[in-house]
Design a protein around this motif. Structure first.
Motif, PDB file in Angstrom:
ATOM      1  N   THR A   1     -13.173  -2.856   9.067  1.00 44.85           N
ATOM      2  CA  THR A   1     -13.741  -1.932   8.091  1.00 44.85           C
ATOM      3  C   THR A   1     -14.053  -0.622   8.794  1.00 44.85           C
ATOM      4  O   THR A   1     -14.840  -0.583   9.734  1.00 44.85           O
TER       5      THR A   1
ATOM      6  N   ASN B   1      -6.228  -1.527   7.405  1.00 38.19           N
ATOM      7  CA  ASN B   1      -7.666  -1.765   7.492  1.00 38.19           C
ATOM      8  C   ASN B   1      -8.363  -1.502   6.161  1.00 38.19           C
ATOM      9  O   ASN B   1      -7.742  -1.054   5.204  1.00 38.19           O
ATOM     10  N   LYS B   2      -9.641  -1.786   6.140  1.00 36.62           N
ATOM     11  CA  LYS B   2     -10.459  -1.526   4.955  1.00 36.62           C
ATOM     12  C   LYS B   2     -11.213  -0.216   5.136  1.00 36.62           C
ATOM     13  O   LYS B   2     -11.495   0.196   6.257  1.00 36.62           O
ATOM     14  N   THR B   3     -11.545   0.412   4.008  1.00 36.58           N
ATOM     15  CA  THR B   3     -12.173   1.729   4.056  1.00 36.58           C
ATOM     16  C   THR B   3     -13.544   1.702   3.400  1.00 36.58           C
ATOM     17  O   THR B   3     -13.694   1.230   2.273  1.00 36.58           O
TER      18      THR B   3
ATOM     19  N   PRO C   1      -8.074  -7.289   9.287  1.00 37.59           N
ATOM     20  CA  PRO C   1      -8.420  -5.876   9.077  1.00 37.59           C
ATOM     21  C   PRO C   1      -9.856  -5.575   9.489  1.00 37.59           C
ATOM     22  O   PRO C   1     -10.747  -6.415   9.349  1.00 37.59           O
TER      23      PRO C   1
ATOM     24  N   ASP D   1     -10.417  -4.503  -3.252  1.00 33.64           N
ATOM     25  CA  ASP D   1     -11.072  -5.184  -2.136  1.00 33.64           C
ATOM     26  C   ASP D   1     -10.971  -4.409  -0.826  1.00 33.64           C
ATOM     27  O   ASP D   1     -11.696  -4.712   0.125  1.00 33.64           O
ATOM     28  N   SER D   2     -10.083  -3.435  -0.741  1.00 31.90           N
ATOM     29  CA  SER D   2      -9.873  -2.753   0.533  1.00 31.90           C
ATOM     30  C   SER D   2     -10.566  -1.392   0.624  1.00 31.90           C
ATOM     31  O   SER D   2     -10.573  -0.774   1.675  1.00 31.90           O
ATOM     32  N   VAL D   3     -11.156  -0.943  -0.486  1.00 36.42           N
ATOM     33  CA  VAL D   3     -11.815   0.374  -0.491  1.00 36.42           C
ATOM     34  C   VAL D   3     -13.179   0.277  -1.154  1.00 36.42           C
ATOM     35  O   VAL D   3     -13.323  -0.318  -2.226  1.00 36.42           O
ATOM     36  N   GLU D   4     -14.165   0.873  -0.520  1.00 35.71           N
ATOM     37  CA  GLU D   4     -15.503   0.962  -1.106  1.00 35.71           C
ATOM     38  C   GLU D   4     -16.056   2.365  -0.877  1.00 35.71           C
ATOM     39  O   GLU D   4     -15.944   2.910   0.220  1.00 35.71           O
TER      40      GLU D   4
ATOM     41  N   GLN E   1      -5.882   3.119   5.186  1.00 28.59           N
ATOM     42  CA  GLN E   1      -5.226   2.175   4.294  1.00 28.59           C
ATOM     43  C   GLN E   1      -3.849   1.756   4.806  1.00 28.59           C
ATOM     44  O   GLN E   1      -3.493   0.580   4.767  1.00 28.59           O
TER      45      GLN E   1
ATOM     46  N   ASP F   1      -5.181  -4.927  -5.297  1.00 24.54           N
ATOM     47  CA  ASP F   1      -5.850  -5.271  -4.040  1.00 24.54           C
ATOM     48  C   ASP F   1      -6.656  -4.116  -3.456  1.00 24.54           C
ATOM     49  O   ASP F   1      -7.477  -4.318  -2.563  1.00 24.54           O
TER      50      ASP F   1
ATOM     51  N   ARG G   1       0.840  -1.205   0.000  1.00 23.33           N
ATOM     52  CA  ARG G   1       0.000   0.000   0.000  1.00 23.33           C
ATOM     53  C   ARG G   1       0.875   1.255   0.000  1.00 23.33           C
ATOM     54  O   ARG G   1       0.609   2.216  -0.727  1.00 23.33           O
TER      55      ARG G   1
END
Length: 351
Positions: free
Chosen positions: A92, A117-119, A90, A147-150, A113, A144, A6
């Motif tokens: 969210t 963790n996820k955002t 992680p 999958d880690s950010v929405e 990030q 990746d 990251r």
């Protein structure tokens, strides 16, 4: 995705932004594989200008430049070495972003990030175009990120913690709604500058940057001056005169004219240079086109005043070493956390 992966992606983003801002007024020249992302970001900049009247090209590029300077490998490593990162699953983290200035929520996004963790992002309707363009570039550098950010389109759901930024009124709602989740809730804060009367014209000129950048809409913008009794504002007005073209921005001049009329009808004592109103007032949050000021008698009174209002202040600007230098409020370091709450410590301690 590892934190190293990251971090590397953010460093590449910084490199890209550095090249992008250097071509602000020329035809874009980037690697062929990066061209679609450059075009997308350029469109996001242009669309943001039309969508939000406070977002000028100059201010958007200024924001991008600050992130280009911040996202350097050495700066990221120096920042992160103070924290301990574990291999735990992680969490969210929902981020409710403000939209008062361009990319104001990017630091929270970066923290989540790089903490592993996820955002889950809820954008402000006033600033919803720039971050998605940068996110597409991050996804190019590291898949990746898919999958880690929405970015949430509807109501937030399925999250473990929250970082929410808003007004004092919305903060009460946030406190109630998110009371059962680990959270950081931010309220209104403002920034002040302390003048002694001994400042140079150059220092006062730089102070204009702290006052007028982003039209004074940020919590790091100086909205109030603390001045000694019998302070002469003539030198101050002369030093900031180069900012006078700001009056040509229609939203700014509308606010300036309105506030001036209101004050004059109520017989308020004002100083005015035809693009900025100075008004003596005990409050911190001055309206657009206006700057509050308040007198102090001595150093001890000033020290007590700052201590008393610690929770109200984001930045204190002066020539003293322990304060922010003139002209630097909108150039925060990675360690300059909003509301002085260590966001990264909060995130790395989530369990």
């Amino acid at each position: 995705m590892s934190i190293e992966t990251r971090k590397e992606a953010f460093v590449k983003l910084g490199d890209f932004l550095n090249k992008f801002i250097q071509q602000k007024d020329t035809e874009l020249e980037v690697e062929e594989k990066l061209k679609p992302y450059a075009v997308q970001l350029q469109k996001a900049v242009e669309d943001s200008i039309h969508y939000n009247g406070w977002f000028t090209k100059e201010n958007i590029y200024f924001s991008l430049e600050q992130w280009a300077n911040a996202l350097k490998k050495e700066k990221l490593e120096n920042w992160l070495k103070s924290y301990s990162f574990s291999d735990k699953d992680p969490k969210t983290v929902a981020i409710i972003m403000a939209g008062n200035i361009p990319l104001v929520g990017f630091h929270d996004f970066l923290c989540v990030q790089l903490s592993g963790n996820k955002t889950l992002i809820k954008q402000s309707s006033n600033d919803k175009l720039l971050l998605p363009a940068l996110l597409e570039l991050l996804k190019f550098y590291a898949e990746d990120f898919n999958d880690s950010v929405e970015i949430a389109k509807e109501q937030l759901k399925d999250f473990d913690a929250v970082i929410a930024t808003g007004s004092n009124n919305t903060a009460r709602y946030f406190e109630y709604y998110f009371s059962k989740k680990p959270h950081i809730i931010r309220k209104n804060r403002n920034s002040v500058a302390i003048l002694t009367g001994k400042e140079t014209s150059e220092e006062l000129h730089k102070l204009g940057e702290d006052i007028f950048r982003y039209y004074g809409l940020g919590c790091r913008n100086v909205s109030k001056l603390l001045v000694p009794e019998n302070y002469d504002f003539k030198t101050f007005f002369e030093a900031i005169y180069d900012w006078n073209p700001i009056i040509n921005q229609h939203k700014y001049v509308n606010n300036y004219d309105y506030n001036k009329a209101v004050y004059l009808m109520s017989n308020q004592k004002l100083f005015d240079n035809n693009f900025l109103i100075l008004k003596e007032d005990q409050n911190f949050a001055s309206p657009i086109g206006c700057l509050f000021y308040e007198y102090y008698k001595n150093e001890e009174q000033l020290k007590n005043y700052l201590t008393e209002h610690t929770e109200d202040l984001q930045c204190v600007v002066s020539s003293k070493e322990n304060h922010i230098s003139f002209g630097k409020t909108q150039m925060p370091k990675l360690t300059d956390y909003a509301d002085n709450v260590d966001t990264m410590a909060f995130l790395t301690n989530l369990s």
